[in-house]
Enzyme design. Structure first.
Site, short mmCIF file in Angstrom:
data_model
loop_
_atom_site.label_atom_id
_atom_site.label_comp_id
_atom_site.label_asym_id
_atom_site.label_seq_id
_atom_site.Cartn_x
_atom_site.Cartn_y
_atom_site.Cartn_z
N HIS A 104 -7.41 -8.60 -2.51
CA HIS A 104 -8.71 -7.97 -2.25
C HIS A 104 -8.70 -6.50 -2.61
O HIS A 104 -7.66 -5.85 -2.63
CB HIS A 104 -9.09 -8.12 -0.76
CG HIS A 104 -8.15 -7.40 0.16
ND1 HIS A 104 -6.95 -7.95 0.55
CD2 HIS A 104 -8.20 -6.18 0.73
CE1 HIS A 104 -6.31 -7.09 1.35
NE2 HIS A 104 -7.04 -6.01 1.48
N HIS A 147 -10.74 -3.01 -1.38
CA HIS A 147 -11.65 -2.41 -0.39
C HIS A 147 -12.67 -1.53 -1.12
O HIS A 147 -12.30 -0.80 -2.04
CB HIS A 147 -10.86 -1.53 0.59
CG HIS A 147 -9.88 -2.29 1.43
ND1 HIS A 147 -10.20 -2.77 2.67
CD2 HIS A 147 -8.59 -2.64 1.22
CE1 HIS A 147 -9.12 -3.39 3.19
NE2 HIS A 147 -8.14 -3.32 2.33
N TYR A 159 -0.83 -10.03 0.76
CA TYR A 159 0.23 -9.48 1.62
C TYR A 159 0.10 -10.05 3.03
O TYR A 159 -0.98 -10.42 3.48
CB TYR A 159 0.21 -7.95 1.63
CG TYR A 159 -1.08 -7.32 2.11
CD1 TYR A 159 -1.35 -7.14 3.47
CD2 TYR A 159 -2.03 -6.86 1.19
CE1 TYR A 159 -2.52 -6.53 3.90
CE2 TYR A 159 -3.21 -6.26 1.61
CZ TYR A 159 -3.45 -6.10 2.96
OH TYR A 159 -4.61 -5.52 3.38
N TYR A 200 0.82 -1.20 0.00
CA TYR A 200 0.00 0.00 0.00
C TYR A 200 0.86 1.25 0.00
O TYR A 200 1.93 1.28 0.62
CB TYR A 200 -0.88 0.05 1.26
CG TYR A 200 -2.08 -0.85 1.23
CD1 TYR A 200 -3.26 -0.43 0.61
CD2 TYR A 200 -2.06 -2.10 1.83
CE1 TYR A 200 -4.39 -1.23 0.60
CE2 TYR A 200 -3.18 -2.91 1.82
CZ TYR A 200 -4.34 -2.48 1.20
OH TYR A 200 -5.45 -3.28 1.19
#
Ligand SMILES: [Fe+3]
Lengths: 245, 201
Positions: free
Chosen positions: A163, A165, A150, A111
């Site tokens: 995934h 969000h 991760y 991220y």
């Protein structure tokens, strides 16, 4: 302001709290100190939950739903995918003109956040967020890259499945929802303590997006389909409510 | 027997630790994707009503202040009309009603600058006391939490929602304390002794 119709006005369906994850889920350790212990105060919705903020298409930039290009204009690295579906309510009606926002890790599972110190590198051309407004039939679409899995600190060797969000609004503030989309066939789904905060397998399956070869673009990108269902509304409109009912 | 063909609501999942990437990227320092973050204020200059500032924190059951919580607020204008889809008519054009509030990444304090909302009718026509609806998400919160801010200096005695709280001592957790002229304190406690009342509405 977008003009609303009567379907945007009824009281909300009651939430099925056995279908959603419980607040206190020891497999996901952080929930243990953040879950309310007292029972929720339950009652029907009021105007404060039945009304909600309105978003116009004019608030959204042309490239906001293209995560491959929206950070620097140069393409992000990764498996190119279309993520698409409809925002529906529990009665099966499309929910138009609502804001859908997504955020995700890059193709390596990293991220763009100062608190993320995972070994996978940042992609200089990937920011990690996108947004769009649902169309007249509730349809929405993003172009992005498939995020990597991760590791995360929970038990000693926990990994998040791939995934995305998702944050979505309805026409009422009481429909507000945040969830995550998973990808068909990922062996990490069944092992994930956050996925498993959900008790019912049928509910977990509702978060797994199937590969959609009909929406894939040959020689360009694959596609995954993910419909989002918001709380429905009862068919008793404000105008028809009598005093004392 | 025929089958009811309702769909099930999409199950919730936690917003996780990186919710700000998605919802307030500019405040996180991810600039250039959106010109501004949405929900920076629930009012515009010229909004009618008493200007107020509410400050608080979100605390967990161990007394730790959350730095990763995100709160959204939704409120009526000074006359008790909601912007957008209120069936009773149009609200003050300078009240959007909705805000995204994030805690300071260092101190964990959050602030909401707005106007005090008017009274809004309950479904049976009785008036609810002035309140701001909140929705709270964070890492470790599996389903967004619904609560409300009421005000110490308003008459809360006949609000039909507050009347439903059987444990009267817990009512205090929903009431913002006056700390000065137009300023209030409202701490949200997720778990424990003085746990905030959360709703299923
Ligand atoms: Fe994540």
């Amino acid at each position: 302001m977008t003009l609303r119709n009567d379907l945007d006005r009824g009281p909300l369906f009651f939430r099925d709290r056995d279908w959603h994850p419980a607040a206190y889920t020891p497999g996901y350790k952080t929930s243990m100190t953040r879950a309310p212990h007292r029972p929720l105060v339950a009652m029907g919705s009021t105007l404060s939950e039945e009304t909600g903020p309105a978003f116009g298409h004019s608030m959204i930039g042309e490239r906001d739903n293209n995560l491959i290009l929206n950070f620097t204009g140069q393409p992000a690295i990764g498996e190119r995918i279309i993520m698409h579906g409809r925002v529906l309510d529990e009665s099966g009606r499309g929910v138009p003109n609502v804001l859908v926002e997504i955020w995700q890790a890059n193709a390596g599972g990293r991220y763009r956040h100062k608190k993320d110190s995972y070994a996978a590198p940042l992609d200089p051309n990937f920011g990690g967020c996108g947004r769009t407004i649902s169309g007249p039939d509730g349809a929405y679409e993003f172009l992005t890259i498939r995020p990597g899995a991760y590791p995360w600190p929970n038990r000693v060797n926990d990994w998040r499945p791939m995934h995305i969000h998702i944050s979505v609004f309805g026409s009422g503030f009481g429909q507000r929802l945040i969830t995550q989309m998973y990808f068909e066939g990922d062996p990490l789904i069944a092992r994930c303590p956050i996925v498993n905060t959900i008790g019912k397998d049928r509910a977990i399956q509702a978060l797994v997006a199937p590969l959609d070869m009909n929406r894939a673009i040959p020689m360009d990108c694959l596609a995954y389909k993910f419909d989002i269902v918001l709380r429905g509304r009862r068919q008793s409109f404000f105008e028809n409510r009598k005093e004392g009912l | 027997m025929q089958k009811l063909d309702y769909l099930k609501e999409t199950p919730s999942q936690t917003a996780g630790p990186y919710v700000h990437i998605g919802l307030t990227p500019n405040q996180l320092g991810i600039e250039g994707i959106y010109p501004t973050d949405l929900g920076s204020s629930p009012i515009r200059p010229g909004a009618q009503g008493q200007e107020i500032t509410i400050t608080g924190t979100v605390q967990d059951g161990a007394g730790m202040i959350l730095r990763d919580a995100l709160i959204e607020s939704w409120q009526a204008d000074a006359n008790g009309i909601y912007p957008g889809n209120d069936p009773r008519g149009a609200a003050d054009p300078n009240v959007t009603g909705w805000a995204r509030i994030i805690a300071d990444f260092d101190s964990g304090e959050w602030t909401l600058k707005t106007i005090k909302p008017g009274r809004v009718p309950f479904p049976d026509g009785r008036l609810m006391a002035p309140h701001i609806a909140l929705w709270i998400v964070a890492r470790g919160v599996n389903l967004g939490l619904q609560t409300r801010i009421y005000f110490e200096d308003e008459d809360n005695s006949s609000c039909p929602v507050l009347a439903r709280i059987e444990h009267r001592a817990r009512l205090d957790t929903l009431i913002a304390r006056k700390t000065g002229d137009g300023s209030y304190r409202f701490d949200i406690i997720l778990q424990g002794e003085n746990e905030t009342v959360f709703f299923d509405m």
